[in-house]
Design an enzyme around this catalytic site. Structure first.
Site, PDB file in Angstrom:
ATOM      1  N   ASN A   1      -1.016  78.393  73.736  1.00 54.88           N
ATOM      2  CA  ASN A   1      -1.999  79.481  73.635  1.00 54.88           C
ATOM      3  C   ASN A   1      -1.291  80.748  73.144  1.00 54.88           C
ATOM      4  O   ASN A   1      -0.544  81.371  73.883  1.00 54.88           O
ATOM      5  CB  ASN A   1      -2.631  79.713  75.021  1.00 54.88           C
ATOM      6  CG  ASN A   1      -3.626  80.862  75.014  1.00 54.88           C
ATOM      7  OD1 ASN A   1      -4.101  81.272  73.957  1.00 54.88           O
ATOM      8  ND2 ASN A   1      -3.941  81.374  76.187  1.00 54.88           N
ATOM      9  N   TRP A   2      -1.567  81.092  71.909  1.00 55.72           N
ATOM     10  CA  TRP A   2      -0.863  82.237  71.299  1.00 55.72           C
ATOM     11  C   TRP A   2      -1.430  83.586  71.733  1.00 55.72           C
ATOM     12  O   TRP A   2      -0.848  84.620  71.432  1.00 55.72           O
ATOM     13  CB  TRP A   2      -0.910  82.128  69.769  1.00 55.72           C
ATOM     14  CG  TRP A   2      -0.009  81.066  69.210  1.00 55.72           C
ATOM     15  CD1 TRP A   2       0.796  80.210  69.918  1.00 55.72           C
ATOM     16  CD2 TRP A   2       0.204  80.766  67.829  1.00 55.72           C
ATOM     17  NE1 TRP A   2       1.475  79.385  69.057  1.00 55.72           N
ATOM     18  CE2 TRP A   2       1.134  79.716  67.763  1.00 55.72           C
ATOM     19  CE3 TRP A   2      -0.311  81.272  66.635  1.00 55.72           C
ATOM     20  CZ2 TRP A   2       1.565  79.162  66.564  1.00 55.72           C
ATOM     21  CZ3 TRP A   2       0.102  80.733  65.434  1.00 55.72           C
ATOM     22  CH2 TRP A   2       1.044  79.680  65.399  1.00 55.72           C
ATOM     23  N   LYS A   3      -2.595  83.553  72.353  1.00 61.09           N
ATOM     24  CA  LYS A   3      -3.248  84.810  72.773  1.00 61.09           C
ATOM     25  C   LYS A   3      -3.321  85.790  71.590  1.00 61.09           C
ATOM     26  O   LYS A   3      -3.505  85.354  70.454  1.00 61.09           O
ATOM     27  CB  LYS A   3      -2.517  85.425  73.966  1.00 61.09           C
ATOM     28  CG  LYS A   3      -2.242  84.438  75.086  1.00 61.09           C
ATOM     29  CD  LYS A   3      -1.742  85.110  76.326  1.00 61.09           C
ATOM     30  CE  LYS A   3      -1.260  84.068  77.296  1.00 61.09           C
ATOM     31  NZ  LYS A   3      -1.043  84.571  78.628  1.00 61.09           N
TER      32      LYS A   3
ATOM     33  N   HIS B   1     -10.384  81.585  80.683  1.00 62.12           N
ATOM     34  CA  HIS B   1      -8.986  81.971  80.941  1.00 62.12           C
ATOM     35  C   HIS B   1      -9.016  83.202  81.852  1.00 62.12           C
ATOM     36  O   HIS B   1      -9.884  84.068  81.708  1.00 62.12           O
ATOM     37  CB  HIS B   1      -8.291  82.292  79.613  1.00 62.12           C
ATOM     38  CG  HIS B   1      -6.809  82.429  79.752  1.00 62.12           C
ATOM     39  ND1 HIS B   1      -6.232  83.537  80.317  1.00 62.12           N
ATOM     40  CD2 HIS B   1      -5.789  81.595  79.434  1.00 62.12           C
ATOM     41  CE1 HIS B   1      -4.904  83.378  80.335  1.00 62.12           C
ATOM     42  NE2 HIS B   1      -4.612  82.195  79.798  1.00 62.12           N
TER      43      HIS B   1
ATOM     44  N   GLU C   1      -7.445  85.809  81.831  1.00 60.87           N
ATOM     45  CA  GLU C   1      -7.417  87.092  81.109  1.00 60.87           C
ATOM     46  C   GLU C   1      -8.823  87.483  80.650  1.00 60.87           C
ATOM     47  O   GLU C   1      -9.148  88.662  80.555  1.00 60.87           O
ATOM     48  CB  GLU C   1      -6.427  87.014  79.929  1.00 60.87           C
ATOM     49  CG  GLU C   1      -4.990  87.035  80.436  1.00 60.87           C
ATOM     50  CD  GLU C   1      -3.977  86.364  79.536  1.00 60.87           C
ATOM     51  OE1 GLU C   1      -4.278  86.083  78.364  1.00 60.87           O
ATOM     52  OE2 GLU C   1      -2.860  86.109  80.032  1.00 60.87           O
TER      53      GLU C   1
ATOM     54  N   GLU D   1      -4.407  77.139  86.389  1.00 60.89           N
ATOM     55  CA  GLU D   1      -3.502  78.236  86.043  1.00 60.89           C
ATOM     56  C   GLU D   1      -3.542  79.285  87.145  1.00 60.89           C
ATOM     57  O   GLU D   1      -4.404  80.188  87.110  1.00 60.89           O
ATOM     58  CB  GLU D   1      -3.948  78.887  84.734  1.00 60.89           C
ATOM     59  CG  GLU D   1      -3.912  77.975  83.541  1.00 60.89           C
ATOM     60  CD  GLU D   1      -3.573  78.751  82.288  1.00 60.89           C
ATOM     61  OE1 GLU D   1      -2.502  78.501  81.740  1.00 60.89           O
ATOM     62  OE2 GLU D   1      -4.353  79.629  81.889  1.00 60.89           O
TER      63      GLU D   1
ATOM     64  N   GLY E   1       2.345  84.449  82.708  1.00 60.47           N
ATOM     65  CA  GLY E   1       3.076  85.533  82.037  1.00 60.47           C
ATOM     66  C   GLY E   1       4.044  86.285  82.931  1.00 60.47           C
ATOM     67  O   GLY E   1       4.561  87.334  82.549  1.00 60.47           O
TER      68      GLY E   1
ATOM     69  N   SER F   1       3.821  80.259  83.165  1.00 58.78           N
ATOM     70  CA  SER F   1       5.271  80.422  82.969  1.00 58.78           C
ATOM     71  C   SER F   1       6.009  79.095  82.793  1.00 58.78           C
ATOM     72  O   SER F   1       7.110  78.902  83.334  1.00 58.78           O
ATOM     73  CB  SER F   1       5.877  81.224  84.128  1.00 58.78           C
ATOM     74  OG  SER F   1       5.320  82.517  84.162  1.00 58.78           O
TER      75      SER F   1
HETATM   76  C1  PEP Z   1      -1.494  81.120  79.485  1.00 61.78           C
HETATM   77  O1  PEP Z   1      -1.631  81.814  78.500  1.00 61.78           O
HETATM   78  O2  PEP Z   1      -2.456  80.522  79.916  1.00 61.78           O
HETATM   79  C2  PEP Z   1      -0.187  81.008  80.127  1.00 61.78           C
HETATM   80  C3  PEP Z   1      -0.021  80.091  81.022  1.00 61.78           C
HETATM   81  O3  PEP Z   1       0.797  81.883  79.726  1.00 61.78           O
HETATM   82  P1  PEP Z   1       2.368  81.804  80.103  1.00 61.78           P
HETATM   83  O4  PEP Z   1       2.836  80.416  79.765  1.00 61.78           O
HETATM   84  O5  PEP Z   1       2.997  82.864  79.286  1.00 61.78           O
HETATM   85  O6  PEP Z   1       2.486  82.062  81.581  1.00 61.78           O
END
Ligand code: PEP
Length: 255
Positions: free
Chosen positions: A9-11, A96, A98, A168, A174, A213
């Site tokens: 997931n590049w966000k 998500h 976010e 998640e 993050g 992470s």
């Molecule tokens: C995510 O974007 O869902 C995510 C898990 O990010 P990260 O791997 O940076 O924690």
């Protein structure tokens, strides 16, 4: 046998140059490392079409980070499910954390989007997970089950066919502080057994992936757990070498 699902997931990261470099270098890697994995990248929406074009015939699937609840009309700034399909999207991330936090999306928003994805045969990746306070209050399982219960209650268990659940924990995204594999295993097995009360086959087949992470050092420890079928990766998917290392590390673990 289920393939391991690895989603990058590049966000809100990257640009045209980044995209072209990533794909060109990805194409140079040996193909056999991916054979037990399904790989999905979710670039920013602006680059979906170019990504699709540049990866035709490659072992990489296209995903979107979001979709609108409307299909067409006066909704300035939105992108519809039909448009995503039109540019080759196969998977769409829903709910998500976010989006839940920054755009006030809730379980009902996720349900509305889920209905659309099913109608247009796209694969939803439903993100669920608790925040740190909820974890401390030992509400993790309850929160996670509630986030999928609304879908089962409204649409029936069969709607979870060809659906991905991404657990998640918000406190792990993050932050560099991933959850412990055993902790994740426990949550995944609770989700699976909840689903199995409705349908044993769906509970066996549904992909439940972990995100938070994940990096090249810890990826393997997650996939070694019985109920972790894949990984949703943010930061480490932006570094092609790390991303490829993760795929190499995990690709033979479920044989
Ligand atoms: C995510 O974007 O869902 C995510 C898990 O990010 P990260 O791997 O940076 O924690």
């Amino acid at each position: 046998m289920k393939k391991i699902l690895i989603v990058g997931n590049w966000k809100l990261n990257g640009n045209k140059k980044f995209l072209i470099n990533f794909i060109n270098n990805f194409k140079k890697k040996k193909k056999n490392i991916y054979k037990n994995c399904n790989i999905v990248i979710t670039p920013p929406s602006l680059y979906l079409d170019a990504f699709n074009y540049l990866t035709l015939n490659e072992n990489i699937n296209l995903g979107a980070q979001n979709v609108d609840v409307n299909v067409f009309g006066s909704f300035t700034g939105d992108l519809s499910v039909k448009m995503l399909k039109d540019v080759g999207v196969k998977y769409v991330i829903l709910g998500h954390s976010e989006r839940r936090i920054n755009y006030y999306e809730n379980n009902f928003t996720v349900l509305k989007k889920f209905i659309l994805l099913k109608k247009y045969n796209l694969i939803p990746i439903i993100c669920i997970g608790e925040n740190y306070d909820e974890k401390k209050k030992k509400l993790t399982n309850k929160i996670c089950i509630n986030q999928i219960k609304i879908i089962i209650k409204k649409l029936g268990i069969k709607s979870l066919n060809n659906t991905v659940i991404a657990y998640e924990p918000i406190w792990a995204i993050g932050t560099g502080k991933s959850a412990k594999p055993e902790y994740v295993q426990n949550v995944h097995s609770k989700i699976r057994s909840y689903i199995s009360k409705y349908d044993k086959l769906i509970s066996k087949n549904i992909i439940i992936q972990y995100g938070g992470s994940v990096n090249e050092k810890n990826a393997k420890s997650f996939i070694l757990q019985h109920d972790i079928d894949g990984l949703l990766i943010g930061n480490s998917s932006l570094k092609l070498n790390s991303f490829i290392k993760i795929i190499k590390e995990v690709s033979n673990l479920k044989n």
